[in-house]
Design a protein around this motif. Structure first.
Motif: not given
Length: 76
Positions: A29-30, A36-37, A42-43
Motif C-alpha cells: 500500500g505504501m 501521493q505521500i 514534500g521533497n
C-alpha cells in the motif's frame, strides 16, 4: 523470515504468517501510494526521512556485525 520464526516457535506459525501478510499488505500500500505521500510531505521531508532511515539501517548493520564478531571470537 517466516521459516526462521517458525523454526524457533512452530506453535505460532499462524501468527507469524498473519504478521508477515499484514506487513506485505502495508508495504504494498505504501509503494502504491508513494507519489501521493511525496506530494503530501514534500521533497525536503521525504529526503530527511530517507536520511534518517539510512542512519537507522546503518546502526542495525553495525550492531549485527559486532554481534557476529563477538560470537565468532568469544562463542555464545
Amino acid at each position: 523470515m517466516l521459516l526462521l520464526l517458525a523454526s524457533r516457535q512452530p506453535e505460532h506459525i499462524l501468527y507469524w504468517t498473519g504478521a508477515l501478510t499484514a506487513a506485505m499488505v502495508v508495504s504494498g500500500g505504501m509503494l502504491l501510494a508513494a507519489d501521493q505521500i511525496r506530494r503530501l510531505l514534500g521533497n525536503s521531508m521525504v529526503s530527511a526521512i530517507e536520511k534518517l532511515m539510512g542512519l537507522v539501517l546503518t546502526a542495525i548493520a553495525v550492531e549485527m556485525i559486532l554481534a557476529g564478531l563477538k560470537n565468532y571470537f568469544f562463542g555464545n
